[in-house]
Scaffold this motif. Structure first.
Motif, mmCIF file in Angstrom:
data_model
loop_
_atom_site.group_PDB
_atom_site.id
_atom_site.type_symbol
_atom_site.label_atom_id
_atom_site.label_comp_id
_atom_site.label_asym_id
_atom_site.label_seq_id
_atom_site.Cartn_x
_atom_site.Cartn_y
_atom_site.Cartn_z
ATOM 1 N N ALA A 81 25.917 60.166 3.856
ATOM 2 C CA ALA A 81 26.594 58.841 5.207
ATOM 3 C C ALA A 81 26.648 59.840 6.304
ATOM 4 N N ASN A 82 26.510 58.727 7.077
ATOM 5 C CA ASN A 82 27.132 59.529 8.520
ATOM 6 C C ASN A 82 28.085 58.317 8.959
ATOM 7 N N ILE A 83 28.773 58.470 10.595
ATOM 8 C CA ILE A 83 29.716 58.030 11.230
ATOM 9 C C ILE A 83 29.408 58.288 12.460
ATOM 10 N N ARG A 84 29.910 56.447 13.020
ATOM 11 C CA ARG A 84 29.609 56.621 14.541
ATOM 12 C C ARG A 84 30.955 56.961 14.758
ATOM 13 N N ILE A 85 31.702 57.782 16.394
ATOM 14 C CA ILE A 85 32.677 58.119 16.493
ATOM 15 C C ILE A 85 32.288 57.574 18.008
ATOM 16 N N GLU A 86 33.822 56.281 18.356
ATOM 17 C CA GLU A 86 33.818 56.089 19.767
ATOM 18 C C GLU A 86 34.912 56.730 20.528
ATOM 19 N N VAL A 87 34.283 57.041 21.668
ATOM 20 C CA VAL A 87 36.030 57.214 22.710
ATOM 21 C C VAL A 87 35.531 57.024 23.926
ATOM 22 N N LEU A 88 36.948 55.877 24.822
ATOM 23 C CA LEU A 88 36.859 55.927 25.988
ATOM 24 C C LEU A 88 37.892 56.613 26.692
ATOM 25 N N CYS A 89 36.820 57.291 27.481
ATOM 26 C CA CYS A 89 38.137 58.319 28.080
ATOM 27 C C CYS A 89 37.288 58.562 30.245
ATOM 28 N N ASP A 90 37.791 59.229 30.382
ATOM 29 C CA ASP A 90 37.716 59.442 31.936
ATOM 30 C C ASP A 90 36.210 60.144 31.590
ATOM 31 N N ASP A 91 35.834 60.892 33.272
ATOM 32 C CA ASP A 91 34.449 61.517 32.760
ATOM 33 C C ASP A 91 34.763 62.788 32.663
ATOM 34 N N HIS A 92 35.330 63.088 33.471
ATOM 35 C CA HIS A 92 35.768 65.462 33.314
ATOM 36 C C HIS A 92 36.002 65.311 31.885
ATOM 37 N N LEU A 93 36.732 64.117 31.034
ATOM 38 C CA LEU A 93 36.687 64.152 29.460
ATOM 39 C C LEU A 93 35.806 64.394 28.743
ATOM 40 N N ALA A 94 34.852 63.451 29.550
ATOM 41 C CA ALA A 94 34.002 63.024 28.560
ATOM 42 C C ALA A 94 32.764 64.724 28.220
ATOM 43 N N SER A 95 32.822 64.879 29.860
ATOM 44 C CA SER A 95 31.920 66.451 29.235
ATOM 45 C C SER A 95 32.558 67.242 28.346
ATOM 46 N N ALA A 96 33.923 67.026 28.673
ATOM 47 C CA ALA A 96 34.476 68.341 28.479
ATOM 48 C C ALA A 96 34.159 67.904 26.083
ATOM 49 N N ILE A 97 34.260 67.252 26.138
ATOM 50 C CA ILE A 97 33.530 66.677 24.730
ATOM 51 C C ILE A 97 32.050 67.230 24.372
ATOM 52 N N ALA A 98 31.540 66.524 25.254
ATOM 53 C CA ALA A 98 29.708 66.684 24.925
ATOM 54 C C ALA A 98 30.397 67.794 24.732
ATOM 55 N N GLU A 99 30.639 69.081 25.805
ATOM 56 C CA GLU A 99 30.023 70.005 25.668
ATOM 57 C C GLU A 99 30.316 71.009 24.768
ATOM 58 N N SER A 100 31.517 70.851 23.955
ATOM 59 C CA SER A 100 32.015 71.761 23.125
ATOM 60 C C SER A 100 31.928 71.509 21.881
ATOM 61 N N LEU A 101 31.351 69.953 21.633
ATOM 62 C CA LEU A 101 30.858 69.297 20.141
ATOM 63 C C LEU A 101 29.596 70.090 20.660
ATOM 64 N N GLN A 102 28.560 70.451 20.835
ATOM 65 C CA GLN A 102 27.168 70.511 21.310
ATOM 66 C C GLN A 102 27.492 72.069 20.637
ATOM 67 N N ALA A 103 28.007 73.026 21.863
ATOM 68 C CA ALA A 103 28.030 74.036 21.942
ATOM 69 C C ALA A 103 28.322 74.803 19.968
ATOM 70 N N ARG A 104 29.772 73.310 19.875
ATOM 71 C CA ARG A 104 30.128 73.994 18.170
ATOM 72 C C ARG A 104 29.268 73.687 16.749
ATOM 73 N N TYR A 105 28.445 72.309 17.342
ATOM 74 C CA TYR A 105 28.268 71.303 15.018
ATOM 75 C C TYR A 105 26.571 71.050 15.932
ATOM 76 N N TYR A 106 25.899 71.091 17.074
ATOM 77 C CA TYR A 106 24.390 70.948 17.326
ATOM 78 C C TYR A 106 23.522 71.418 16.813
ATOM 79 N N GLU A 107 23.709 72.972 16.605
ATOM 80 C CA GLU A 107 22.438 73.648 15.558
ATOM 81 C C GLU A 107 23.169 72.866 14.204
ATOM 82 N N PRO A 108 23.596 73.420 13.377
ATOM 83 C CA PRO A 108 23.803 73.139 11.850
ATOM 84 C C PRO A 108 23.613 72.156 11.516
#
Lengths: 313, 98
Positions: B53-80
């Protein structure tokens, strides 16, 4: 050999999946049916447990859990040495095989009931106890030497996971209420059990058929392992059953528990605890091969062996 | 109407609890999670059972936070893990909320 009819529902699901039928059982129904099955199995076990002194089960339970530790240890050694699998993959698969499948247990119990073979009711306690130690051991094997583990996260995932909560919860409710107290619920939890099991097996047939693509990635070694491992573990179960003096039915059930591989608790826990392990390998083997093998061949085989062993004593 | 970013994460359902913790820790003030199905590099994620199963998570935020979340999640989850993140420009009515 008499055939357990609920297995035909599994075969039907398998066929529907293979011919790419549009039959689809929604995820919510899968969830609901598994909640029902876990709770009902716990309740049944609890009612039976009420008639045994708890202290008399503690010793055998310890033997059963310790002997079962050999399964993930042997599986890990075989997979990483002979199979040359990467450490995380070998450890994750070992955890799946060390843990148990509740549905395989339920099918074995109804197979035995159909054969008129009685089994000790407290085997459900063993089912609960065997569910999680192998998952923890699998993570230890994967992490030995390197990497950080979020143990808090893993232990929470395993111990607060729905299988443990529902099985233990059902067990306690059944134990406290006893057979008389549960009577008003009999219609739902006991009479409907087999029908729900049939429904769930139909769904499992569909799921297994959808995992066939993974099997191609698994390779011949893992495919052979997925059949040889349950048979070897089943024999260990029969031996352990003799050690603690179980009846023929109890021995067949314990062998089935040892032989079965988890596909409800283990995949979710391993995905979080050993992210670098490829889930296609462990799920392909445990669900794609071992689950159908146990349903169709394993259960009657373990029962037959248990009968023979008892005849020789 | 005020411009904000809509950050969308599509990933394995097994990650839900872990991601919810991460998003709160990173400073997201809210998010919406929906069940999702689909197909991609990790094969068919058909939602037939929990592990597929998959999920879709949507977050509304300013662009700083959006970049921070994207970078943090990419580092932690993209590989595995199976995960896709994308960010879109949107307009919101109550900027104080996001």
């Amino acid at each position: 050999m008499s055939f357990e009819p609920v297995i035909l529902f599994f075969v039907l699901g398998l066929l529907a999946g293979v011919v790419r039928s549009d039959l689809k059982i929604p995820g919510v129904l899968y969830e609901s049916l598994s909640i029902f099955l876990l709770l009902a199995i716990g309740l049944k076990g609890g009612i039976e447990l009420a008639s045994y002194p708890l202290a008399s089960i503690a010793g055998p339970a310890l033997v059963v859990v310790l002997a079962a530790m050999l399964i993930p240890l042997a599986a890990f050694a075989i997979l990483s040495r002979a199979g040359r699998l990467a450490r995380p993959d070998a450890a994750s698969i070992a955890a799946h095989y060390g843990s148990v499948s509740v549905v395989t247990f339920a099918v074995a119990a109804s197979f035995l009931a159909r054969q008129g073979e009685a089994a000790e009711g407290y085997l459900v306690v063993f089912l609960v106890l065997l569910e999680f130690p192998a998952l923890v051991l699998g993570v230890v094997l994967a992490r030995r030497g390197a990497g950080e583990t979020r143990w808090g996260h893993l232990l929470h995932e395993v111990l607060a996971g729905k299988s443990i909560v529902l099985l233990v919860g059902g067990l306690l409710i059944g134990w406290i209420a006893g057979a008389e107290g549960i009577k008003p619920l009999d219609r739902l939890f006991l009479d409907l059990f087999k029908g729900v099991l049939a429904f769930f097996l139909l769904e499992m047939g569909l799921v297994v058929a959808s995992r066939f693509a993974d099997l191609r990635r698994a390779g011949p070694f893992l495919l052979g392992f997925a059949i040889a491992m349950p048979v070897a573990a089943g024999l260990l179960g029969l031996f352990t059953a003799q050690l603690i003096g179980l009846s023929v039915g109890g021995a067949a059930l314990l062998a089935t528990l040892y032989a079965s591989a988890s596909y409800i608790a283990a995949p979710a826990a391993m995905r979080i605890a050993i992210p670098e392990a490829n889930p296609a390998l462990s799920i392909g083997a445990a669900l794609g091969i071992t689950f159908p093998f146990n349903l169709l061949i394993g259960i009657p085989l373990y029962h037959g062996l248990a009968v023979r062993l008892a005849g020789n004593v | 109407m005020t411009p904000r970013k809509l950050l969308t994460i599509i990933c394995e359902a097994d990650l839900e609890r872990s991601l919810a913790d991460d998003l709160s820790a990173l400073g997201a003030r809210g998010f919406t999670i929906t069940d999702a199905r689909g197909q991609g590099a990790h094969g068919a994620r058909d939602g037939l059972w929990p592990s597929a199963a998959n999920i879709r998570i949507e977050v509304l935020c300013d662009d700083h936070l959006a970049s921070a979340i994207a970078e943090s999640l990419q580092a932690r989850y993209y590989e595995p893990y199976a995960m896709v993140i994308f960010i879109a420009d949107v307009l919101v009515l109550r900027p104080g909320k996001f």
